[in-house]
Design a protein around this motif. Structure first.
Motif, PDB file in Angstrom:
ATOM      1  N   SER C  54       0.931  -1.149   0.000  1.00 23.96           N
ATOM      2  CA  SER C  54       0.000   0.000   0.000  1.00 23.96           C
ATOM      3  C   SER C  54       0.950   1.174   0.000  1.00 23.96           C
ATOM      4  N   ASN C  55       1.361   1.602  -1.172  1.00 23.17           N
ATOM      5  CA  ASN C  55       2.532   2.478  -1.132  1.00 23.17           C
ATOM      6  C   ASN C  55       2.212   3.952  -0.977  1.00 23.17           C
ATOM      7  N   CYS C  56       0.929   4.300  -0.945  1.00 24.44           N
ATOM      8  CA  CYS C  56       0.584   5.678  -0.535  1.00 24.44           C
ATOM      9  C   CYS C  56      -0.188   5.588   0.759  1.00 24.44           C
ATOM     10  N   SER C  57      -1.523   5.737   0.671  1.00 24.71           N
ATOM     11  CA  SER C  57      -2.307   5.566   1.893  1.00 24.71           C
ATOM     12  C   SER C  57      -2.146   4.115   2.330  1.00 24.71           C
ATOM     13  N   TYR C  58      -2.267   3.870   3.646  1.00 25.32           N
ATOM     14  CA  TYR C  58      -1.925   2.535   4.134  1.00 25.32           C
ATOM     15  C   TYR C  58      -2.900   1.980   5.146  1.00 25.32           C
ATOM     16  N   VAL C  59      -3.745   2.835   5.709  1.00 23.44           N
ATOM     17  CA  VAL C  59      -4.780   2.323   6.606  1.00 23.44           C
ATOM     18  C   VAL C  59      -6.097   3.025   6.290  1.00 23.44           C
ATOM     19  N   CYS C  60      -7.152   2.473   6.803  1.00 17.41           N
ATOM     20  CA  CYS C  60      -8.463   2.894   6.358  1.00 17.41           C
ATOM     21  C   CYS C  60      -9.374   3.024   7.560  1.00 17.41           C
ATOM     22  N   ASN C 466       0.646  16.245  -1.335  1.00 12.48           N
ATOM     23  CA  ASN C 466      -0.044  16.416  -0.042  1.00 12.48           C
ATOM     24  C   ASN C 466      -1.202  15.432   0.088  1.00 12.48           C
ATOM     25  N   ILE C 467      -1.211  14.677   1.178  1.00  7.01           N
ATOM     26  CA  ILE C 467      -2.171  13.579   1.290  1.00  7.01           C
ATOM     27  C   ILE C 467      -3.613  14.057   1.396  1.00  7.01           C
ATOM     28  N   PHE C 468      -3.811  15.319   1.750  1.00  7.79           N
ATOM     29  CA  PHE C 468      -5.179  15.814   1.898  1.00  7.79           C
ATOM     30  C   PHE C 468      -5.621  16.693   0.721  1.00  7.79           C
ATOM     31  N   HIS C 469      -4.805  16.815  -0.324  1.00  8.39           N
ATOM     32  CA  HIS C 469      -5.106  17.733  -1.450  1.00  8.39           C
ATOM     33  C   HIS C 469      -5.314  19.150  -0.945  1.00  8.39           C
ATOM     34  N   GLY C 470      -4.630  19.519   0.102  1.00  9.20           N
ATOM     35  CA  GLY C 470      -4.804  20.880   0.610  1.00  9.20           C
ATOM     36  C   GLY C 470      -4.804  20.869   2.119  1.00  9.20           C
ATOM     37  N   GLU C 471      -4.135  21.844   2.697  1.00 13.87           N
ATOM     38  CA  GLU C 471      -4.020  21.938   4.152  1.00 13.87           C
ATOM     39  C   GLU C 471      -5.388  21.976   4.823  1.00 13.87           C
ATOM     40  N   LEU C 472      -5.435  21.399   6.004  1.00 17.38           N
ATOM     41  CA  LEU C 472      -6.694  21.377   6.773  1.00 17.38           C
ATOM     42  C   LEU C 472      -6.727  22.507   7.796  1.00 17.38           C
ATOM     43  N   THR C 473      -6.392  23.708   7.333  1.00 13.20           N
ATOM     44  CA  THR C 473      -6.472  24.840   8.254  1.00 13.20           C
ATOM     45  C   THR C 473      -7.839  25.495   8.113  1.00 13.20           C
ATOM     46  N   MET C 474      -8.209  26.266   9.119  1.00  8.61           N
ATOM     47  CA  MET C 474      -9.550  26.855   9.145  1.00  8.61           C
ATOM     48  C   MET C 474      -9.895  27.618   7.878  1.00  8.61           C
ATOM     49  N   ASP C 475      -8.873  28.257   7.297  1.00  7.03           N
ATOM     50  CA  ASP C 475      -9.133  29.048   6.103  1.00  7.03           C
ATOM     51  C   ASP C 475      -9.366  28.164   4.877  1.00  7.03           C
ATOM     52  N   GLN C 476      -9.220  26.859   5.043  1.00  7.76           N
ATOM     53  CA  GLN C 476      -9.444  25.948   3.920  1.00  7.76           C
ATOM     54  C   GLN C 476     -10.375  24.802   4.312  1.00  7.76           C
ATOM     55  N   LEU C 477     -11.266  25.083   5.245  1.00 12.73           N
ATOM     56  CA  LEU C 477     -12.212  24.048   5.656  1.00 12.73           C
ATOM     57  C   LEU C 477     -13.629  24.509   5.367  1.00 12.73           C
ATOM     58  N   SER C 501     -10.243  15.601  -3.054  1.00 12.79           N
ATOM     59  CA  SER C 501     -10.093  15.905  -1.635  1.00 12.79           C
ATOM     60  C   SER C 501      -9.825  17.380  -1.356  1.00 12.79           C
ATOM     61  N   SER C 502      -9.605  18.166  -2.415  1.00 11.84           N
ATOM     62  CA  SER C 502      -9.478  19.610  -2.189  1.00 11.84           C
ATOM     63  C   SER C 502     -10.804  20.210  -1.755  1.00 11.84           C
ATOM     64  N   THR C 503     -11.870  19.436  -1.934  1.00  9.75           N
ATOM     65  CA  THR C 503     -13.187  19.957  -1.570  1.00  9.75           C
ATOM     66  C   THR C 503     -13.583  19.425  -0.196  1.00  9.75           C
ATOM     67  N   HIS C 504     -14.644  19.987   0.339  1.00  9.82           N
ATOM     68  CA  HIS C 504     -15.174  19.550   1.637  1.00  9.82           C
ATOM     69  C   HIS C 504     -15.578  18.075   1.572  1.00  9.82           C
ATOM     70  N   PRO C 505     -15.308  17.215   2.560  1.00 10.39           N
ATOM     71  CA  PRO C 505     -14.660  17.531   3.839  1.00 10.39           C
ATOM     72  C   PRO C 505     -13.164  17.265   3.865  1.00 10.39           C
ATOM     73  N   GLY C 506     -12.522  17.128   2.714  1.00 13.57           N
ATOM     74  CA  GLY C 506     -11.065  17.010   2.721  1.00 13.57           C
ATOM     75  C   GLY C 506     -10.580  15.594   2.551  1.00 13.57           C
ATOM     76  N   GLY C 507      -9.274  15.468   2.761  1.00 14.62           N
ATOM     77  CA  GLY C 507      -8.600  14.226   2.397  1.00 14.62           C
ATOM     78  C   GLY C 507      -8.727  13.092   3.368  1.00 14.62           C
ATOM     79  N   GLY C 508      -7.957  12.057   3.077  1.00 17.90           N
ATOM     80  CA  GLY C 508      -8.123  10.790   3.775  1.00 17.90           C
ATOM     81  C   GLY C 508      -9.001   9.934   2.870  1.00 17.90           C
ATOM     82  N   VAL C 509      -8.865   8.638   2.975  1.00 22.51           N
ATOM     83  CA  VAL C 509      -9.649   7.777   2.081  1.00 22.51           C
ATOM     84  C   VAL C 509     -11.062   7.683   2.637  1.00 22.51           C
TER      85      VAL C 509
END
Lengths: 514, 402, 538
Positions: C54-60, C466-477, C501-509
Motif C-alpha cells: 500500500s505504497n501511498c495511503s496505508y490504513v483505512c 499532499n495527502i489531503f489535497h490541501g491543508e486542513l487549516t480553518m481558512d481551507q475548511l 479531496s481539495s473539496t469539503h470535507p477534505g482528504g483521507g480515504v
C-alpha cells in the motif's frame, strides 16, 4: 460598619484608571489601590539611568480607543504622531512604511501593499466595534446578547459577499501565508510579520497571526504616536480624569488579598494590614493572579480554577533601554528618521526563526526588534545632546529553560546589542547605561503573570466569548462582587483602555439589571 | 535502544485478581465472571437466588476490593472535601462515614460515593468510578494530598441480618457501632477498619484491611460465620438488593457528567432525589451556582422509585403519564427487579418534571418474552417515596443477634 | 464521436466514487486516468517480487460506511479489518503502549501517570463530542454563509441548532477546540510528555503545521472521526492493501455501466463558450462530455489543465494561493522476516499496532522546524506499521511488508527538486531511527521504496504530494474549501465540477467529497439522487 466605597479597583494600570474614571463619572464612589509608587501599571515613564527616562514598558501609543478618548475627554499631548515604520536593511536600503504606502519596493509590491492595508483597515474597523463592547454570551435569551450577535452577523454581511468571505477565510490564518502570497520584498514581509507577532507567543507561521495583526490596527489603524513625557503622561492624564470625577487613588498600597466572606467578596486587605470593606472589587490584575493569588482558587469551583491554570500567558517580549551619548550611525537614515519606528525583521523567515527557540525555552540568537529614540521628539527624556533608545525585543521567553539569572539577562542583552550593531555599527561605544527588562523582570515590576503584555495570550481560543476563560468573559467572575477590568479580559492588552471601559459598562449594566 | 537499561514493569494483560480471589474461586461453581474496573468479579458463585437470600436472611460476603479508593489528608482536607462535595462535611466527625455526591461546575453529578472520616483530617473517598484527574484538579488552592489507594486496601462487604453475630463470633465488639460509623480494630497485628455501611439496605458492615491479610481475614470470617449461614455472593444478588434499597448506581441512574457526549444526558443531584445532600448554606462548592439556579427555575428530570403492578420486570421500559396516550413518553426505567423479599415489582426510573411526584400514577410499557415470543403490556405504576426495603434491624444499635 | 454524459478526470477513490454514483443514476460516464493503474493514492502495488505495497495511503478508517453500503463494496471485493493500538518507544528504553483493551490501556497509562489514566475518559468524551458535531456534516455540502438561498440557510440553521444544543459551556469549549493547538489541547488533560507526544501525532499527520500551531486540535479530529463498524476512532486495513478500496469502487462503477480508461492523462479541460465540453488527452485524443468532473486537486485542475483566461481572475488567484503543502514522505519496505523490538515483551500485541519513535513534545515540534527550513526532519515523526501481521495476502509466508509514514518531509529541498542522494539520505534517516529500537531490522530489509512528496506528485499527480489535497487549516475548511464561494463542488465554469479531496470535507480515504459532488451534480441535472444520507448518530 458601613461601606465607604461602591467599588475598589485593584491596580492603577491604564485599564483600572479608565474603569475608575467611568464609574466615578457614573456617580460611584471608587477607590483605586496601586502597589507601585506611580500610577499607570505598564504605562509609565521612569528613570533608568541618571538623567534618562523612558516609557518603561509600553512605549508607543497606537491603540487608545477613540471611544475611550471620547468618553473621558482625553487629549494626550503628543511629541510625535503617525510615526513611519522603517524596516531596516543591513545594506542601508531601508523601507519606509506608512499606514497606506510603502517606499523602497517594486511597484507591484507597492500596489499590493495599498490593497492589503485597505482591506486590513476595513476588517480592523469591523473588529473595533466589537472590541469596544462586552462580548455577548452564547445561547442565552438575553436580548442584549442576541442583538450583539445579530449585529455581528449583519455587519459581516454588510462587508459584501466577497469581503465577508475573505474575512472568514483570513481570520484564522497566519500572516506568513498572506504576506508571501502578496509580496516579494523580504523587508516588507518581515515588517508586517513583526506587527503580527509583537507581544505574543506566536511566530508568523502560527495560524491566528492575522487576527493579532488586525487587533493591533483596531481603533487607530496602527498609527503610532509618542506622548510628551512618555507613556506615563497618558496614565497621569487618566488618573487626573478619574480624580476629577471623584475617584480616590492611593499609590504604594499593594493589595495582599481580596477578601471573601460567605461566598462573596467583602473587601480587600492591603500588605500594610489595612482591611477595607467593599462589596464590589474590580481587579485590574491579570486573571491568574487575581484568582490564584489575590482571591485564592478555593473560593472558585474546580472547573473554573482549572481553566484559569490552563490560561496561557507566556511573555516573550523583553524591553531594552539604552542611555546614549548621542545618536548612533545607521547607514541610509537621516536624523529625522531616527524619530520614526525602526524595526529589525529583515524577512518573514527571520521572524519565524527567531520564534523557534522560544518554543523550547531559549532566547532568539537573532531577535526581532522594534526600536524608538523617543528623546528625539521629546528632548526632556535625556540630558541635552544625549539620547534614549527604547526597544521591544522578541523572543525572550518568560520560562527560560536555564532561568532568568543576571548572567542570562546580560547574555541576552549582548545578543540584542550585537544585532542592533549590525545596523548601527559602533552603537556599543555610545552606551552610557543600559537596562534590559526580561519578561521575568516585567512580571516582577508590573505584576503581570508571565510578563505577558496581554495578560493572557491573544489567540482565538482565548478571545471574545472565551477571554479570559469560559464563564468569565463578561468581566464578572463566578464569585459575587468580583470583576476583572484588565488586559486579560476582552479584548486584550495594549494601551487601549477598551477592557477598562467595557468592564465599567458591564458593571453598570449589571447593577441596573439587578 | 537494543537493550533494556532497566526492568520495565509490564502491565498485566488480563484481568486482575483481588487478594480474595483464591477463596472466591474455590467457592465458585458457576464460573461466570465479569470485569469490574479491571478485576475479575463473580456474577454469581453458585446460585443467584440463594445468594440473594443470604443477604436478606443470613450473612452475605461480597468482595469490593475493586472499588476505587482515595486517601485524602492534609491541613485543608476538610475544606477541600467541602468544596468538592455538595453536603456539609464539617458535620461528619472522625469515626463517621458520609454518603456524598460531587458535581462539576454545571451542577451535574460526576459520581457518588462514601467518604470515611478515618481520623481527624484524614479521609478515605470510595467511589465506583476513577476520578484522580478531577480530584487532583480540585486540590488547586488547597494544602491537601490525594493518593490513590485502590490496590492497597482489600475490602469485604459483610451484609445481612446475622452479620453482626458473625463478626461478634470473630471477636469484634461492634455493639455500639451505629449506621455510618467506623472503627479501627486489630486483626492479627494489622489495623482493620470496620464500617457499618453497605449497598444492600440491610444490617451490614464493610471490612477494610491490607491485602497481605486478606486470606487470613476471609478464613477467620468464614470460620466465625459457619453457624450464621455465611455465604459468598456475586454481583447479581447485590444488584437486586441495591434496587430494593433504592440506591443509585453510576451508569444506571446517572452517567458521570464528564463522560457524557450528548447534552442533557447528565443529571444534577436535585434530579436524582438527592436534595438532602445539597447544602446551600455552604458558601462555595462545585456546582453551587448552577444548582441554586436550578432550584430557582426547576429541574428537568426527577428520579422515581416505582411500584409496578404485576410481576413482569420492567427493564428498559418507557414510562408514560397515561395508559392510552402512549405517544409521548415522559421517561424511562433505569433499573428494575422483582423483589423477592417485598414480593413487589420494583424499579427506578427517570421522568420529566412535573411528573413523578410521590403518589403519582404512571404507566410503564413492559416487553417480556415467553417461549421465544415477545409480549407487550402497559402496567400501572405508583411513585413511592421510601425505599422498598428498610428493615428496622438496618439501624438498630446495638443490632440484635439475628 | 461519442459524447459522454460525464467525464471524470482521475481514477482515485473520489473520482471513482463520483463516477459510480453518477453511473447509478443512469448517466453514461467515463473515468480517465493518467497512470496505467487505477486508484490514485489508494493503491496496492507490486514493486518487489511477491510483495504488495500500500505504497501511498496505508490504513483505512475514514471511508464512510454509508458509501460502502450504498455501493455494496463487499460484493466488489472490499473487506476492512480493524486493528488496534499503538506504541511509542522512549529513548530511555521504555515504551508506552496504547492497547485495544480498555483496562489494559488504563493500566499502561497509569504506569506513567494515574492522573493521565483517569483523565483519558473526559478527554475521550470531549474529543468525541467534537467528532459527533463534525461527522454529521461529512456527507453534506458545506453551506455558504454569505448566501440567502433556502438550501444554504437551512444547512446553516442546522449547524447553528446542533451548536446551540450543546449548551453554553460546551459551545465555548467547541470554539476553543476548533482554534487551539493540539499541544495546548493535550496540556489541558495530560501531564506526561510521552502520552502527549503519542496523542499529538494525529494533530499533524499530513499537515504543514507543528503541534503548537493553533488549529491542529481540529486535525486530530480528522484522524479520529473515522470508524470501523461503528467503533468511532478505530482504524482498519483493507484486505489486499489500499488498492482494494479503489478496485471495489471501480468495480461498482463498471457494474453500473461505467467505463474506465487508463493511460489517458488529461492535458486540457476543453472550454467552449464558457462551458466545459470535454477533455484533451496527452496523446492528442479528445473526449466529449456534457460535463467534466475533476478529481484532481484544485491547483492541478485549474492551473495545469485550464487556460487562465477561462477563469475569473479572483478565482484564479485564490486557487494559486490555495495551500497544498508537501509535508509527508513514505517508506515501503519488504522484509525477509519479522524485526524484533527488544523493548516490547515477547508476543506483545503491540507488534500489530502503529509504532512511533518520538517520545516528547519537544521532539515533535523540532521535527516541524526542520521542515520549515526546507529539509526533512532529522528526527522525524514516523507512523510505522507491519500490515502483513494482519493481512497475510501482502507478502509471502514468513515475509513482511512494512509501511512507514514520515512527517515531516518537504516537497522540495530549499525550493529545488530532490536529488537521488537526498532521497537516499532521507530514507536512511527513517531506517536509522527505527533501527535504534530494532537491532535486526536493517538486516531484514530486502527492498525499500522511498517516496518524497516530490515523487508522489510526479507519479500520482497530487500537487506537492499532499495527502489531503490541501491543508486542513480553518481558512481551507468547510465553506472555505477549496475557495470561498466555490465550496459546493461547482467551479466557476459551467459544466465543470470538482470532486477531489481539495473539496469539503477534505482528504483521507473517505470518499465523502466524491459522493457529495455526485449529489450536487445530480441536483443540477435534476436527476434522482443516488448518494446516501448520513446514518446519523441519535
Amino acid at each position: 460598619m458601613t461601606d465607604t466605597w461602591d467599588a475598589i479597583i485593584v491596580g492603577a494600570g491604564h485599564n483600572g484608571l479608565v474603569c475608575a474614571a467611568l464609574l466615578a463619572k457614573a456617580g460611584r464612589k471608587v477607590l483605586v489601590l496601586e502597589a507601585n509608587e506611580q500610577v499607570g501599571g505598564a504605562a509609565i515613564t521612569r528613570d533608568f539611568a541618571d538623567g534618562f527616562s523612558v516609557s518603561a514598558c509600553a512605549h508607543l501609543l497606537y491603540q487608545l480607543q477613540p471611544a475611550v478618548r471620547k468618553d473621558l475627554g482625553l487629549k494626550p499631548r503628543l511629541a510625535s504622531d503617525d510615526l513611519k515604520t522603517i524596516a531596516l536593511a543591513e545594506d542601508g536600503e531601508h523601507l519606509h512604511l506608512s499606514n497606506r504606502t510603502v517606499k523602497g519596493v517594486s511597484s507591484t509590491d507597492a500596489v499590493e501593499y495599498r490593497q492589503f492595508r485597505k482591506r486590513m483597515t476595513r476588517f480592523a474597523d469591523l473588529l473595533t466595534t466589537y472590541l469596544n463592547k462586552p462580548p455577548p454570551r452564547l445561547g442565552t435569551k438575553n436580548p442584549r446578547d442576541i442583538m450583539t450577535l445579530a449585529q455581528l452577523g449583519f455587519d459581516l454581511r454588510r462587508l459584501g459577499r466577497d469581503e465577508m468571505r475573505e474575512f472568514l477565510r483570513l481570520i484564522g490564518m497566519n500572516i506568513y501565508d498572506e504576506v508571501t502570497e502578496r509580496f516579494d520584498s523580504g523587508l516588507l514581509k518581515g515588517a508586517i510579520c513583526l506587527d503580527a507577532v509583537l507581544g505574543t507567543h506566536l511566530g508568523p507561521r502560527s495560524p491566528n497571526t492575522i487576527m493579532t495583526y488586525l487587533y493591533r490596527q483596531a481603533g487607530g489603524h496602527g498609527k503610532c504616536a509618542q506622548p510628551v513625557g512618555g507613556m506615563g503622561a497618558v496614565s497621569d492624564e487618566l488618573a487626573h480624569v478619574a480624580r476629577s470625577a471623584g475617584a480616590t487613588i492611593r499609590t504604594s498600597v499593594p493589595v495582599s488579598r481580596i477578601v471573601v466572606e460567605n461566598g462573596r467578596i467583602s473587601g480587600v486587605e492591603t500588605a500594610g494590614g489595612e482591611n477595607i470593606r467593599c462589596m464590589t472589587v474590580i481587579s485590574n490584575a491579570d486573571p491568574k493572579q487575581t484568582v490564584m493569588e489575590l482571591v485564592g482558587a478555593r473560593h472558585f469551583e474546580t472547573g473554573f480554577a482549572r481553566r484559569i491554570t490552563h490560561l496561557r500567558a507566556r511573555g516573550n517580549a523583553a524591553k531594552l533601554h539604552l542611555a546614549l551619548d548621542g545618536l548612533p550611525e545607521i547607514a541610509g537614515l537621516s536624523k529625522k528618521d531616527f524619530g520614526q519606528r525602526l524595526v529589525i525583521a529583515p524577512d518573514e523567515n527571520y521572524v519565524e526563526r527567531a520564534f523557534n527557540p522560544a518554543k523550547y525555552g531559549k532566547t532568539s540568537p537573532e531577535p526581532v526588534i522594534e526600536i524608538t529614540f523617543p528623546s528625539l521628539s521629546d528632548p526632556a527624556l535625556a540630558p541635552t545632546g544625549h539620547h534614549v533608545m527604547s526597544a521591544v525585543v522578541q523572543y525572550a521567553p518568560y520560562a527560560l529553560r536555564e532561568g532568568w539569572s543576571d548572567a542570562a539577562s546580560e547574555a541576552f542583552k549582548a545578543t540584542v546589542l550585537g544585532t542592533i550593531a549590525r545596523y548601527a555599527p559602533g552603537i556599543e561605544a555610545r552606551v552610557m547605561a543600559s537596562e534590559l527588562l526580561t519578561p521575568a523582570d516585567i512580571e516582577r515590576e508590573f505584576h503581570m503573570s508571565g510578563g505577558h503584555w496581554h495578560h493572557a495570550e491573544l489567540t482565538l481560543d482565548q478571545f471574545l466569548f472565551v477571554r479570559p476563560v469560559n464563564g468569565a468573559a463578561q468581566y464578572s467572575l463566578p464569585l459575587d462582587g468580583l470583576y476583572l477590568c484588565g488586559a486579560g479580559t476582552h479584548p486584550g492588552g495594549g494601551i487601549s483602555g477598551a477592557a477598562g471601559r467595557n468592564a465599567a459598562r458591564a458593571i453598570l449594566q449589571r447593577e441596573k439589571a439587578a | 535502544m537494543s537493550t533494556r537499561p532497566f526492568e520495565i514493569q509490564e502491565v498485566h494483560q488480563g484481568r486482575l485478581q483481588s487478594p480474595f480471589h483464591p477463596r472466591l474461586a474455590e467457592l465458585d461453581t458457576l464460573n461466570t465472571w465479569h470485569t469490574w474496573k479491571g478485576y475479575t468479579s463473580a456474577d454469581a458463585l453458585y446460585c443467584e437466588d440463594l445468594e440473594y437470600f443470604a443477604i436478606r436472611n443470613a450473612t452475605a460476603v461480597f468482595d469490593l476490593t475493586p472499588m476505587t479508593k482515595y486517601r485524602i489528608s492534609g491541613p485543608d482536607a476538610l475544606d477541600y472535601l467541602n468544596r468538592l462535595v455538595t453536603r456539609d462535611m464539617a458535620k461528619i466527625k472522625p469515626g463517621r462515614v458520609a454518603y456524598a455526591v460531587w458535581c462539576d461546575d454545571q451542577g451535574q453529578v460526576i459520581d457518588d460515593g462514601t467518604i470515611f472520616h478515618l481520623r481527624e483530617g484524614e479521609y478515605r473517598l470510595c467511589s465506583q468510578e476513577r476520578h484522580f484527574a478531577w480530584l487532583q484538579a480540585a486540590t488547586i488552592g488547597f494544602d491537601v494530598t490525594v493518593e490513590h489507594e485502590t490496590e492497597n486496601v482489600a475490602a469485604l462487604a459483610v451484609q445481612g441480618p446475622t452479620s453482626y453475630s458473625t463478626l461478634s463470633a470473630m471477636g469484634l465488639d461492634l455493639a455500639e457501632l451505629k449506621p455510618f460509623g467506623l472503627t479501627h480494630v486489630d486483626f492479627e497485628g494489622s489495623e482493620m477498619m470496620v464500617s457499618r455501611t453497605g449497598f444492600t439496605g440491610d444490617l451490614g458492615y464493610e471490612l477494610w484491611i491490607e491485602p497481605g491479610k486478606a486470606i487470613a481475614l476471609w478464613d477467620a470470617l468464614f470460620d466465625a460465620g459457619k453457624l450464621f449461614g455465611i455465604r459468598a455472593i456475586g454481583t447479581h444478588a447485590l444488584e437486586q438488593s441495591r434496587i430494593e434499597a433504592g440506591f443509585l448506581a453510576a451508569y444506571m441512574e446517572f452517567l458521570p457528567a464528564d463522560e457524557t457526549i450528548r447534552s442533557g444526558r447528565s443529571r444534577s443531584p436535585l434530579e436524582l432525589g438527592l436534595d438532602w445532600l445539597v447544602d446551600f448554606k455552604k458558601p462555595n462548592f462545585n456546582g453551587r451556582r448552577a444548582l441554586a439556579e436550578e432550584q430557582r427555575r426547576g429541574s428537568t428530570w426527577r428520579l422515581v422509585k416505582l411500584d409496578i403492578d404485576g410481576n413482569k420486570p420492567a427493564n428498559h421500559s418507557y414510562i408514560f403519564a397515561k395508559s392510552k396516550n402512549n405517544k409521548s413518553e415522559i421517561g424511562f426505567i433505569t433499573s428494575a427487579s422483582w423483589s423477592p423479599v417485598c414480593k413487589q415489582n420494583i424499579a427506578l426510573g427517570t421522568v420529566r418534571t412535573p411528573h413523578g411526584k410521590p403518589g403519582d400514577s404512571l404507566w410503564v410499557e413492559i416487553y417480556y418474552q415467553r417461549e421465544m415470543h415477545w409480549n407487550r403490556k402497559m402496567a400501572h405504576a405508583t411513585v413511592v417515596d421510601k425505599p422498598f426495603w428498610f428493615p428496622p434491624r438496618r439501624s438498630a444499635t446495638p443490632p440484635g443477634p439475628f | 464521436m461519442k459524447t459522454y454524459d460525464a467525464i471524470v478526470v482521475g481514477a482515485g477513490h473520489n473520482g471513482l466514487t463520483t463516477a459510480a454514483f453518477l453511473a447509478r443514476a443512469g448517466l453514461d460516464v467515463v473515468c480517465v486516468e493518467k497512470n496505467d493503474y487505477i486508484g490514485g493514492a489508494a493503491v496496492s502495488r507490486n514493486l518487489y517480487k511477491d510483495w504488495t505495497y500500500s505504497n501511498c495511503s496505508y490504513v483505512c478508517s475514514l471511508l464512510r460506511p454509508e458509501i460502502f453500503r450504498a455501493l455494496e463494496l463487499h460484493k466488489h471485493g472490499l473487506q476492512i479489518t480493524p486493528y488496534g493500538g499503538s506504541v511509542t518507544f522512549l529513548e530511555n528504553g521504555d515504551y508506552y503502549g496504547s492497547y485495544h483493551d480498555e483496562e489494559v490501556a488504563y493500566r499502561e497509562m497509569a504506569r506513567f501517570s494515574r492522573h493521565d489514566a483517569d483523565a483519558y475518559k473526559s478527554y475521550s468524551a470531549d474529543t468525541m463530542r467534537q467528532c459527533r458535531f463534525i461527522r454529521e456534516f461529512l456527507l453534506s455540502t458545506a453551506p455558504d454563509p454569505t448566501s440567502f438561498k433556502p438550501g444554504d440557510i437551512r444547512e446553516l440553521v442546522k449547524i447553528g441548532k446542533k451548536f446551540t444544543e450543546m449548551g453554553e459551556d460546551r459551545m465555548y469549549e467547541t470554539i476553543r477546540f476548533w482554534t487551539m493547538s493540539v499541544a495546548e489541547y493535550l496540556d489541558e488533560y495530560y501531564e506526561t510528555d510521552v502520552i502527549k507526544a503519542s496523542f499529538s501525532g494525529s494533530g499533524i499527520i499530513g499537515t504543514a503545521l507543528g503541534i503548537h500551531s493553533p488549529g491542529t486540535a481540529y486535525v486530530l479530529l480528522h484522524h479520529y472521526m473515522g470508524e470501523v463498524d461503528g467503533n468511532v476512532g478505530s482504524w482498519g486495513f483493507a484486505r489486499g492493501g489500499m488498492g482494494a478500496v479503489s478496485k471495489s469502487i471501480a468495480s461498482a462503477f463498471q457494474a453500473a455501466g461505467g467505463e474506465i480508461r487508463t493511460e489517458a492523462g488529461v492535458d486540457k479541460i476543453i472550454v467552449r463558450n464558457g462551458k466545459a465540453t470535454g477533455v484533451a488527452l496527452e496523446n492528442g485524443d479528445e473526449i466529449e462530455g456534457r460535463l467534466v468532473v475533476s478529481a484532481m486537486d484544485v491547483k492541478r485542475t485549474f492551473l495545469n489543465c485550464m487556460d487562465e483566461k477561462d477563469l475569473p481572475e479572483a478565482f484564479h488567484r485564490r486557487v494559486k494561493n490555495f495551500k497544498i503543502r508537501g509535508s509527508s514522505g513514505k517508506l515501503n519496505i519488504a522484509l525477509d522476516g519479522l524485526p524484533t523490538f527488544p523493548a516490547l515483551p515477547k508476543g506483545s500485541s503491540l507488534m500489530h499496532s502503529d509504532m512511533h519513535f518520538i517520545d516528547s513534545m519537544e521532539r515533535m515540534e523540532l521535527a516541524y522546524d526542520d521542515w520549515k527550513d526546507g529539509h526533512w526532519s532529522e528526527d522525524p515523526y514516523v507512523d510505522m506499521l507491519i500490515p502483513t501481521l494482519n493481512d497475510p495476502t501482502m507478502a509471502p509466508p514468513g515475509k513482511h511488508f512494512m509501511s512507514c509514514f514520515v512527517q515531516y518531509c518537504p516537497h522540495q529541498i530549499e525550493g529545488r527538486r530532490w536529488t537521488s542522494e537526498e532521497r537516499d539520505a532521507f530514507g536512511k534517516t527513517v531506517i536509522d531511527q527505527i533501527a535504534k529500537y530494532s537491532p535486526d531490522f536493517k538486516d531484514l530489509i530486502l527492498h525499500a521504496e522511498v517516496r518524497t512528496p516530490q515523487d508522489i506528485e510526479d507519479e500520482i499527480g497530487i500537487t506537492e504530494g499532499n495527502i489531503f489535497h490541501g491543508e486542513l487549516t480553518m481558512d481551507q475548511l468547510l465553506f472555505n474549501r477549496p475557495v470561498p464561494g466555490y465550496a459546493q463542488y461547482r467551479s466557476p465554469v459551467e459544466g465543470l465540477y470538482m470532486c477531489g479531496s481539495s473539496t469539503h470535507p477534505g482528504g483521507g480515504v473517505m470518499a465523502a467529497p466524491g459522493a457529495n459532488a455526485a449529489r450536487e451534480i445530480l441536483k443540477d441535472l435534476k436527476r434522482s439522487n443516488t448518494v446516501p444520507e448520513n446514518f446519523g448518530d441519535d
